[in-house]
Design a protein around this motif. Structure first.
Motif, PDB file in Angstrom:
ATOM      1  N   ALA A 608       1.804  56.007  80.792  1.00 44.04           N
ATOM      2  CA  ALA A 608       2.740  54.887  80.747  1.00 44.04           C
ATOM      3  C   ALA A 608       3.803  55.129  79.684  1.00 44.04           C
ATOM      4  O   ALA A 608       5.007  54.979  79.926  1.00 44.04           O
ATOM      5  CB  ALA A 608       1.990  53.587  80.462  1.00 44.04           C
ATOM      6  N   VAL A 609       3.335  55.514  78.520  1.00 42.51           N
ATOM      7  CA  VAL A 609       4.270  55.765  77.423  1.00 42.51           C
ATOM      8  C   VAL A 609       5.239  56.874  77.824  1.00 42.51           C
ATOM      9  O   VAL A 609       6.456  56.782  77.627  1.00 42.51           O
ATOM     10  CB  VAL A 609       3.487  56.133  76.147  1.00 42.51           C
ATOM     11  N   LEU A 610       4.675  57.916  78.434  1.00 42.44           N
ATOM     12  CA  LEU A 610       5.491  59.054  78.862  1.00 42.44           C
ATOM     13  C   LEU A 610       6.665  58.626  79.734  1.00 42.44           C
ATOM     14  O   LEU A 610       7.814  59.033  79.518  1.00 42.44           O
ATOM     15  CB  LEU A 610       4.593  60.006  79.658  1.00 42.44           C
ATOM     16  N   SER A 611       6.369  57.775  80.731  1.00 42.66           N
ATOM     17  CA  SER A 611       7.418  57.455  81.694  1.00 42.66           C
ATOM     18  C   SER A 611       8.525  56.624  81.058  1.00 42.66           C
ATOM     19  O   SER A 611       9.663  56.660  81.511  1.00 42.66           O
ATOM     20  CB  SER A 611       6.824  56.715  82.901  1.00 42.66           C
ATOM     21  N   ILE A 612       8.188  55.856  80.028  1.00 40.08           N
ATOM     22  CA  ILE A 612       9.230  55.057  79.380  1.00 40.08           C
ATOM     23  C   ILE A 612       9.950  55.882  78.307  1.00 40.08           C
ATOM     24  O   ILE A 612      11.176  55.867  78.199  1.00 40.08           O
ATOM     25  CB  ILE A 612       8.628  53.783  78.741  1.00 40.08           C
ATOM     26  N   ILE A 613       9.162  56.618  77.532  1.00 41.36           N
ATOM     27  CA  ILE A 613       9.706  57.312  76.372  1.00 41.36           C
ATOM     28  C   ILE A 613      10.519  58.546  76.764  1.00 41.36           C
ATOM     29  O   ILE A 613      11.517  58.863  76.128  1.00 41.36           O
ATOM     30  CB  ILE A 613       8.536  57.711  75.431  1.00 41.36           C
ATOM     31  N   PHE A 614      10.060  59.246  77.803  1.00 47.15           N
ATOM     32  CA  PHE A 614      10.704  60.516  78.149  1.00 47.15           C
ATOM     33  C   PHE A 614      12.208  60.376  78.408  1.00 47.15           C
ATOM     34  O   PHE A 614      13.005  61.085  77.789  1.00 47.15           O
ATOM     35  CB  PHE A 614      10.000  61.148  79.352  1.00 47.15           C
ATOM     36  N   PRO A 615      12.613  59.446  79.291  1.00 47.94           N
ATOM     37  CA  PRO A 615      14.068  59.333  79.490  1.00 47.94           C
ATOM     38  C   PRO A 615      14.787  58.843  78.250  1.00 47.94           C
ATOM     39  O   PRO A 615      15.917  59.248  77.985  1.00 47.94           O
ATOM     40  CB  PRO A 615      14.200  58.336  80.646  1.00 47.94           C
ATOM     41  N   VAL A 616      14.130  57.961  77.476  1.00 56.02           N
ATOM     42  CA  VAL A 616      14.801  57.412  76.290  1.00 56.02           C
ATOM     43  C   VAL A 616      15.053  58.519  75.267  1.00 56.02           C
ATOM     44  O   VAL A 616      16.177  58.702  74.779  1.00 56.02           O
ATOM     45  CB  VAL A 616      13.952  56.282  75.670  1.00 56.02           C
TER      46      VAL A 616
END
Lengths: 726, 726
Positions: A608-616
């Protein structure tokens, strides 16, 4: 124009009212024997416990994000900007409510379906109860999504005057930002429900099967298996609430991106010194809402027709009728809307907006979306139903052992990607050809417009599945189990169709969000030149392409880890509780439910964190071009992986069922062929129910996050700040 | 400038001479016992039969394509244009020769390796024979590739005056067309060797295992198994000749696309009214060749060093030394070349060519390529060697049954995509940042420059594998088998590294071919605006993304179909030949070899045709934008799938070996854990040895075909001819 909002709220309230009516209608039915009530109660308590715990975590995450948004947007717009945060919270509330109501009714409906089967011994009446239960989830998806959009339009558009032409023309885009944040709110909840629910349901399922079927040799849903209640809770958590929030998010994403694209197009035409029509902009900002409202009303009619008409003995046909009639009514109603809204405009005005075939342009695009949604569902059915060759071939391979079963399933899954992608490709191209970028977004709106009908049919599946489990655990007569089995087997097909539809529509919603991102990130409304000879975009696409694979790998491991804990617990109970396997002692269901809950919420953290943090993080490091590439790469590879995993998993599951149906003489349950098929099914389970659906969310959440932060990426990124490279 | 061609031909002849020297050196060794000679002869005859049959088919296909090319180009250029066809045939001859010599030596070296082990009982001396055999394939790859390029330059560039500045400036591009056609010639052979060979080897392997190990419970390579010779033939056909032609094609593709990009850049600068330097263009047209020649010489040195130096008892270290020393020498030699070639140019001249860091620019890009090639290999080793966690975890899962073994392997394969893609992404971006599009192509050239060293090490693997098989079949002493086993186990690791390298370099070659396509298709040399908001490109990318999945699914089925036929034959022989299982009667090896040959060549037809026809048909239907999108989508998803399948397959294989090594007490060969691991290995076999490597070819052949036909697509396509849409 604002009068059109009345249509939207009428549709939303109609759907929610009808949902409430069906909710009450189901709940007032009898639960059956004490044993049945007891089991249903255990499932209900387990599901409630999980969703309560999960929603608490969502609450904390949401408050933090809302505060961050308020801070960031206040800096960006140079004044205290609380509006996007509030829209974000509205999105969260809408999506959470839909998931909650849907799960609630599913845990009431399951036992009532078994009881109807027990009392009436009639498949038609039983189907109606199951579909009535499912319709609550379906109607809530459409109802809450439009209710939220209505609120955003009324409060911010009108109340705060954000969609006045002058406000839109000043290019601050705060209304489109509000819409993106509303969509993001829906995404966050969907992420938890789908990913967390997906891990929950498969950890319980695999855990129950690995010890129960393989080691203790007791059948599925046997009450002696301590993990069996957790398995049934999982159906309600993952397959009902998860699916509902997922499609609600796609629905909202498609509508929002169509509206955002309309605004971007308007501004970019102004920037290019074209004569634009303010009225047309307004109409384009309302048309997606209107089309969605028509779709919702059509879905109500389609569902009502099947619930009211005399039950037939072909449940599959009845269910198809509700979807297809909804689709047809949507197309007809959509034409009426486009006629009244766009017919009065002159050709010159429509030309500037990119309507190549006159006033019918957006309607053609949207109708194409409707039709391709239906076709993509049918393709998924072809690849996963045992009425057709692909699944039959897997079943044949099972006679030659586990290795060839897996090999053949992988081949079927991989080959199944091409046809849906051709449909997506054609729809993309033609809808653009008739109506430009707005057309692509309208095709997505079209595909999702009758979402309430498809979700209703789709939710019917896990409810029937649960009903079968309750019948088994309550040791009801075999005839009852026969009826629920029949409903369940139809449910498998509808689930496959639903999964194909979910993936297809998520891809389309993501494409359309991605396109909005390309247009939205520059304050002037001009579009991002996403040229592949730009090395930042190329690098972004390469890394983005690997992201869904990483995400999938992590999810598979997450399920396996959680399942292992479940296995240990079930083994422990079998060993430590005397008489449990003889049915004399009661297993400790609660501990298993807790293990699944905690496992799911722990294991979902990283992905979950990955999908939000990666683009940011990538956005702030390398800027919007890199993120654009990242979105393209991720969207492309997620679509393929989702179709591959969904269809391979579905085909393995049904190949097993095909063998169980006794087609191969002497090779039924317990035979080596069946054992091989069980290996296939076990491998396929996390693929089709955790990985595939979660990939829908991955690409949508990445796109929405990027859309929200687009302007920030453009202005503040390391490459630009240090090297001046943009 | 033409003097630089002397360096190229010297390098080519040095490599081919050294290859001949090693060939003779290996061949003069003794074959050992009569039994050994007999088996080796059977393998040799089988391999010869396959390659002869295959080359006949290639011959027919090639003549047809050459005639079509001559016709098409004559129309396109308005005069009889036989040159591209001849270049195409040169490519075919070079690639076919390399594959043929490599396979030939492998079938001589295998038995001599066993015999050296038998006579010396020394691992160091045995390693040297195996590596000497492998080096013949490696050196032929570099030698024939450069020989062909030399011929194209000498005959067409000089003889026909095609690379005079005036000829290049007139924009007819016939020299770049010659280069593309040369590359395509190499591609066609690679397609047959890799795809056909890949199906051959795994059909035989799976067929042998499925009956031998699982049903008859006889060990691998047991002479009683009728499919065992076919299995050993497969190693030589698929893993030696297939690998060699694959990398030869990448090598040629990278060099050609760098040269084509140099020309396109030059023309596009002229079109943009910049002052261009004719001398610099010439230098840029020679630098890729020079760098490749340096890499080839460096590879000769690296290989010679290990063959001459005193053998150590750590074969893995020795092999690494040869690759790493070749890489280091290439980087150093490359600097000398860039210093003498580009240092004299003024900053203004270099700026126009996009050299951002002065004369070192192309060298930095190429060196980055070298380094990332080494790193990508190391990453593949991490994910697939049982010295590290990912593979160990799969072995652990095997204790819990086949389903979790598969699940865990899929997770490892999927997770393994991210790191190599990050390396590719960084290399792409940085090489562009220092040296523009030419930099990306130079990075590909760099990565492939020391290809002869990597292929030598890589070919050592199947030779050792075969040597082990011959030792087993000839019933040599266990000590001999111990030595060959040790070499084989090192071979597994080098194979994994080699596979990672093959995929990484193929991706880079394909990227660079794709970029050439974007630049090449317009006669004016201006670049294709590959903007993702163009719906044709979007649609192309969607459909292109599905293509590698379809292709993979077809290949998996192809292997399974061919394996099934093999299974039937082996079962038949076990039943019909009395005394076969007691070792009293000789099995009929020849029929099995024929089944594999025919199966491979029949089953490869569809996928091969697909990869050539798909871009051609789409190009003539929808034009170059669609094809551009198709290439992007296909390249992205093929890279991911190739890494996923390669690493998952390698990890399953080594997890099985790890269990066989006896780490889990009481769970060695024949235990349930081992059985589960065998299922994993069987599933992984076609993935890693057929699907993954064939995907390399798919993307390269699609790119080369499109590159050759680019201008045609632009001028003649349905959308343009009917609707005027370009």
């Amino acid at each position: 124009m604002a009068a059109l909002l009345i249509l939207v709220i009428v549709a939303a309230l109609l759907a929610l009212g009808y949902a409430a009516f069906n909710f009450i209608g189901v709940k007032k039915l009898d639960e059956g024997t004490d044993r049945m009530s007891e089991i249903a109660e255990a499932i209900r308590v387990g599901a409630n416990a999980f969703i309560t715990y999960e929603y608490k975590i969502i609450g904390i995450v949401v408050v933090i994000i809302a505060i961050i948004f308020a801070a960031i947007f206040s800096v960006q717009y140079g004044k205290f900007s609380w509006e996007p945060s509030v829209c974000f919270i509205i999105g969260v509330v809408m999506s959470a409510s839909a998931g909650w109501v849907g799960m609630k009714i599913a845990t009431y409906a399951n036992v009532r379906v078994s009881n109807t089967a027990r009392k009436t011994k009639n498949i038609g009446s039983t189907l109606k109860v199951a579909l009535k239960g499912g319709s609550v989830m379906g109607l809530c998806v459409g109802g809450f999504a439009l209710l939220g959009l209505f609120l955003v339009y009324i409060i911010f558009g009108y109340g705060l005057n954000m969609i006045s032409i002058s406000a839109l023309r000043d290019g601050q885009h705060i209304f489109t930002q509000c819409l993106s944040c509303y969509a993001l709110g829906c995404s966050i909840v969907a992420m938890f429900n789908r990913v967390g629910g997906g891990i929950y349901t498969k950890a319980a399922d695999m855990g129950a099967d690995l010890v129960g079927k393989t080691e203790a040799h007791i059948p599925e849903d046997d009450p002696r298996n301590p993990a069996t209640i957790a398995d049934n809770v999982g159906d309600n958590v993952g397959d009902v609430a998860g699916l509902g929030s997922d499609l609600l998010e796609s629905f909202v994403g498609a509508i929002s991106s169509a509206i955002i694209l309309a605004v971007s197009l308007f501004l970019s035409n102004i920037a290019n010194k074209l004569t634009v029509s303010d009225t047309l902009l307004m109409k384009m900002m309302y048309f997606p809402l209107v089309f969605a409202a028509i779709g919702l009303i059509a879905s109500c009619l389609g569902i009502a027709y099947v619930l009211i008409k005399k039950g037939s003995d072909s449940p599959h046909r009845d269910l198809n009728i509700s979807t297809w009639s909804a689709a047809v009514i949507t197309i007809i109603g959509g034409f009426v809307a486009t006629y009244f809204m766009f017919k009065p405009e002159t050709k010159a005005v429509l030309d500037v907006a990119g309507f190549k075939t006159g006033y019918t342009s957006p309607w053609i695009a949207a109708s194409l979306g409707v039709i391709s949604g239906v076709i993509i569902g049918a393709i998924a059915e072809y690849y996963t139903s045992y009425d057709y060759n692909p699944t039959k071939k897997i079943a044949e391979s099972a006679k030659e052992g586990a290795a060839l079963t897996i090999t053949q399933g992988l081949a079927v899954g991989m080959k199944s990607c091409m046809l849906p992608l051709i449909i997506l490709g054609i729809t993309t191209y033609v809808s653009y050809a008739v109506s430009g970028m707005f057309g692509i977004a309208m095709a997505a709106v079209g595909m999702l417009s009758f979402v309430s009908a498809t979700v209703s049919v789709d939710t019917y599946g896990p409810i029937s599945d649960n009903a079968g489990g309750i019948a088994e655990m309550s040791e009801l007569e075999p005839e009852v189990r026969e009826i629920t089995d029949k409903l369940d087997s139809v449910g498998n097909t509808t689930a496959a169709i639903g999964k194909g539809f979910a993936i297809g529509s998520a891809s389309f919603a993501a494409l359309s969000l991605m396109v909005s991102f390309l247009y939205a990130f520059q304050p002037e409304g001009s579009q991002l030149e996403l040229n592949f000879t730009n090395p930042l975009i190329l690098a972004g696409a390469l890394i983005g392409g690997a992201l869904p694979f990483l995400f999938s790998g992590m999810l598979i491991e997450a399920v396996a880890n959680a399942a292992r804990k479940m296995v240990d617990e079930v083994r422990r109970q079998f060993k430590e509780i005397p008489g449990i396997l003889e049915g004399k002692a009661k297993p400790d269901y609660k501990t298993c439910i807790e293990i699944s809950s905690q496992g799911a919420l722990k294991e979902m953290r990283m992905p979950a964190v990955l999908s939000i943090i990666f683009p940011v993080i990538s956005g702030f490091l390398f800027g919007p071009y890199f993120v654009g590439g990242l979105l393209i790469g991720a969207t492309l590879s997620a679509i393929m992986l989702a179709i591959f995993t969904g269809n391979a998993g579905g085909a393995w599951d049904n190949a097993k069922k095909y063998i169980e149906s006794g087609v191969f003489e002497g090779q039924g349950k317990g035979s080596p062929a069946h054992d091989a098929a069980v290996v296939g099914d076990t491998v396929g389970d996390p693929l089709k129910d955790t990985v595939g659906p979660s990939l829908d969310i991955l690409i949508k959440i990445m796109s929405t996050v990027s859309l929200v932060a687009a302007v920030l990426f453009y202005n503040y990124n390391l490459l630009y700040l240090i090297f001046g490279i943009r």
